[in-house]
Design a protein around this motif. Structure first.
Motif, mmCIF file in Angstrom:
data_model
loop_
_atom_site.group_PDB
_atom_site.id
_atom_site.type_symbol
_atom_site.label_atom_id
_atom_site.label_comp_id
_atom_site.label_asym_id
_atom_site.label_seq_id
_atom_site.Cartn_x
_atom_site.Cartn_y
_atom_site.Cartn_z
ATOM 1 N N GLY A 1 -14.580 28.666 -19.048
ATOM 2 C CA GLY A 1 -14.094 28.721 -20.354
ATOM 3 C C GLY A 1 -12.868 28.531 -20.619
ATOM 4 N N ARG A 2 -12.260 28.620 -21.917
ATOM 5 C CA ARG A 2 -10.883 28.467 -22.361
ATOM 6 C C ARG A 2 -10.881 29.380 -23.734
ATOM 7 N NH1 ARG A 2 -10.545 22.046 -23.108
ATOM 8 N NH2 ARG A 2 -11.693 21.839 -25.061
ATOM 9 N N ARG A 3 -9.315 29.511 -23.846
ATOM 10 C CA ARG A 3 -9.152 30.012 -25.287
ATOM 11 C C ARG A 3 -7.706 29.214 -25.977
ATOM 12 N NH1 ARG A 3 -6.080 35.651 -26.854
ATOM 13 N NH2 ARG A 3 -6.028 35.253 -29.318
ATOM 14 N N ILE A 4 -8.184 28.501 -26.815
ATOM 15 C CA ILE A 4 -7.425 27.589 -27.473
ATOM 16 C C ILE A 4 -6.667 28.508 -28.576
ATOM 17 C CG2 ILE A 4 -7.092 25.442 -29.028
ATOM 18 C CD1 ILE A 4 -9.859 24.704 -28.139
ATOM 19 N N MET A 5 -5.088 28.022 -28.204
ATOM 20 C CA MET A 5 -4.186 28.832 -29.052
ATOM 21 C C MET A 5 -3.547 28.197 -30.322
ATOM 22 S SD MET A 5 -4.359 31.602 -27.186
ATOM 23 C CE MET A 5 -3.073 32.508 -27.991
ATOM 24 N N GLU A 6 -3.265 26.927 -30.284
ATOM 25 C CA GLU A 6 -2.589 26.127 -31.265
ATOM 26 C C GLU A 6 -3.001 24.863 -31.172
ATOM 27 O OE1 GLU A 6 1.698 26.257 -31.317
ATOM 28 O OE2 GLU A 6 1.768 26.778 -29.117
ATOM 29 N N THR A 7 -2.731 24.105 -32.269
ATOM 30 C CA THR A 7 -2.579 22.787 -32.410
ATOM 31 C C THR A 7 -1.673 22.079 -33.199
ATOM 32 O OG1 THR A 7 -5.215 22.357 -32.028
ATOM 33 C CG2 THR A 7 -4.036 20.320 -32.958
ATOM 34 N N ARG A 8 -0.731 21.230 -32.597
ATOM 35 C CA ARG A 8 0.396 20.843 -33.359
ATOM 36 C C ARG A 8 0.341 19.469 -33.574
ATOM 37 N NH1 ARG A 8 5.369 23.460 -29.246
ATOM 38 N NH2 ARG A 8 4.387 25.456 -29.176
ATOM 39 N N LEU A 9 0.600 18.917 -34.831
ATOM 40 C CA LEU A 9 0.457 17.807 -35.294
ATOM 41 C C LEU A 9 1.959 17.267 -35.440
ATOM 42 C CD1 LEU A 9 -2.491 17.842 -37.948
ATOM 43 C CD2 LEU A 9 -2.500 17.485 -35.395
ATOM 44 N N LEU A 10 2.243 16.040 -35.215
ATOM 45 C CA LEU A 10 3.282 15.016 -35.414
ATOM 46 C C LEU A 10 2.836 14.089 -36.260
ATOM 47 C CD1 LEU A 10 6.073 15.137 -32.508
ATOM 48 C CD2 LEU A 10 6.341 16.139 -34.713
ATOM 49 N N ILE A 11 3.207 13.982 -37.753
ATOM 50 C CA ILE A 11 2.840 12.703 -38.604
ATOM 51 C C ILE A 11 3.817 12.130 -39.103
ATOM 52 C CG2 ILE A 11 1.595 12.322 -40.613
ATOM 53 C CD1 ILE A 11 0.204 15.246 -40.330
ATOM 54 N N HIS A 12 3.769 10.705 -38.762
ATOM 55 C CA HIS A 12 4.816 9.697 -38.867
ATOM 56 C C HIS A 12 4.730 9.249 -40.645
ATOM 57 C CE1 HIS A 12 7.462 6.232 -37.463
ATOM 58 N NE2 HIS A 12 8.371 6.981 -38.414
ATOM 59 N N GLU A 13 5.526 9.753 -41.299
ATOM 60 C CA GLU A 13 5.525 9.342 -42.666
ATOM 61 C C GLU A 13 6.585 8.298 -42.864
ATOM 62 O OE1 GLU A 13 6.236 13.141 -44.485
ATOM 63 O OE2 GLU A 13 4.001 13.381 -44.785
ATOM 64 N N GLU A 14 6.690 7.780 -44.171
ATOM 65 C CA GLU A 14 7.942 6.640 -44.557
ATOM 66 C C GLU A 14 9.044 7.397 -44.102
ATOM 67 O OE1 GLU A 14 7.507 3.593 -45.124
ATOM 68 O OE2 GLU A 14 5.539 3.063 -45.663
ATOM 69 N N SER A 15 9.240 8.434 -44.580
ATOM 70 C CA SER A 15 10.587 8.988 -44.525
ATOM 71 C C SER A 15 10.833 9.772 -43.154
ATOM 72 C CB SER A 15 10.740 10.558 -45.563
ATOM 73 O OG SER A 15 9.793 11.290 -45.156
ATOM 74 N N GLY A 16 9.997 9.819 -42.217
ATOM 75 C CA GLY A 16 10.029 10.178 -40.724
ATOM 76 C C GLY A 16 9.228 11.088 -40.272
#
Length: 350
Positions: free
Chosen positions: A116-131
């Motif tokens: 098994g495992r322990r999940i700590m975090e999920t990071r998102l990078l979202i590409h918007e019109e402004s960057g």
């Protein structure tokens, strides 16, 4: 009464003007942050299983960034009907609307994935019109979902390491300003990992297949040349994948060069650690620091060929002092194996 009437008149004009000037809401509402990771629909079934939903493509890097021994699951989701063009140099230029997803976890026992495992975090990078915009989601203790956290958080985590010993650390999850600190290219936020060089390797898509070839076959990637013409980053801990120098340079590239490059925030140091740097002085060979302060450890040059014990680069890689260590963010422990690799490379230099 006259004063009240005049104030009411001014307020009415202001409200009318604001309605005229406010543009209608467009697709930007699509990128409004969700309170919980599950609301995006990136995964099917139990979210902790991290099974990608339709249109969400898993991938991995040949040599990933070290993050206190955390393992990572990586995914990318392009807007329907869009593609990304092949680019031999740097990170691929993903279209607006793309989301890059990275989940950090610890196996309970590095020797036994079935434990098994322990999940700590999920990071998102979202590409918007402004960057690009970064979002941080911290997993709850029940491992049923992750919640949006802009200020960062620290949680204790323990695991059995590959040497059979138990390890415990205070695992730090970044605030959004810290995300900008690393993902900074010419003062704009950019992804770090998914380049053609890093993606040129196999992944288990039901069966093993080159990732770039798979992306091309599924319509995600266009313009891919023959694989023999595509650059390939070696796997840092696999001697069969490249020479000692190539593997050490690949480790430095992913861990250090997001800052130490001409477009990065550490460009004023003059130390350039990107994989394709050819100027030996810029690479650190017999280069005196610009302003290392006590971070130099009393050593004179970034890299002294044949003498890792006299090289500032290695000193800062080994240190866990916040005022001396490099990278400055993303770790609290020393990557023992990575340090050993770079030490061996420096020792081999003539």
């Amino acid at each position: 009464m006259k004063l009240f009437s005049f104030a009411f008149f001014v307020l009415s004009i202001a409200i009318t003007f604001s309605f005229r000037k406010t543009p209608p809401l467009k697709d930007s509402t699509t990128f409004a942050p969700k309170e919980n990771l599950s609301e995006y629909g990136f995964f099917q079934g139990k979210i902790a299983d991290q099974l990608p939903a339709e249109g969400v493509v898993p991938y991995q890097l040949n040599t990933p960034l070290f993050s206190d021994y955390a393992e990572k699951l990586r995914f990318v989701k392009l807007p329907a009907g869009t593609t990304v063009a092949y680019n031999a140099d740097g990170v691929l230029d993903f279209p607006v609307g793309t989301t890059i997803i990275k989940t950090f976890y610890y196996p309970n026992d590095f020797r036994n994935p079935a434990a098994g495992r322990r999940i700590m975090e999920t990071r998102l990078l979202i590409h918007e019109e402004s960057g690009w915009k970064a979002l941080e989601y911290v997993w709850n203790d029940d491992q049923t979902d992750a919640y949006l956290e802009v200020a960062g958080e620290t949680k204790e985590v323990s695991w059995i390491h590959s040497d059979g010993k138990k390890r415990t650390i205070q695992y730090a999850m970044p605030n959004l300003n810290q995300c900008k600190g690393c993902h900074n290219q010419n003062e704009k936020m950019q992804p770090i990992g998914p380049s053609a060089r890093q993606l040129n390797g196999d992944f288990e898509y039901g069966e093993k297949e080159n990732q770039l070839v798979h992306w091309q076959k599924t319509g995600l990637l266009t313009g891919l040349p023959a694989l023999a013409q595509v650059p390939k980053a070696p796997v840092w801990n696999d001697p069969a994948s490249g020479s000692l120098e190539a593997r050490a340079r690949a480790w430095l590239d992913i861990n250090c060069a997001h800052c130490h490059r001409n477009e990065g925030p550490a460009k004023t140091s003059g130390l350039m650690l990107n994989y394709d740097e050819t100027d030996l002085t810029k690479l650190g060979i017999m280069k005196a620091p610009v302003a290392a302060g006590r971070g130099s450890g009393g050593r004179q040059y970034s890299i002294v060929p044949g003498q890792p014990e006299k090289s500032i680069l290695l000193y800062r890689m080994e240190s866990t002092d916040p005022g001396e260590m490099m990278p400055e963010l993303g770790r609290k422990t020393t990557h023992t194996e990575g340090v050993a690799l770079v030490r061996e490379w420096i020792r081999s230099l003539k």
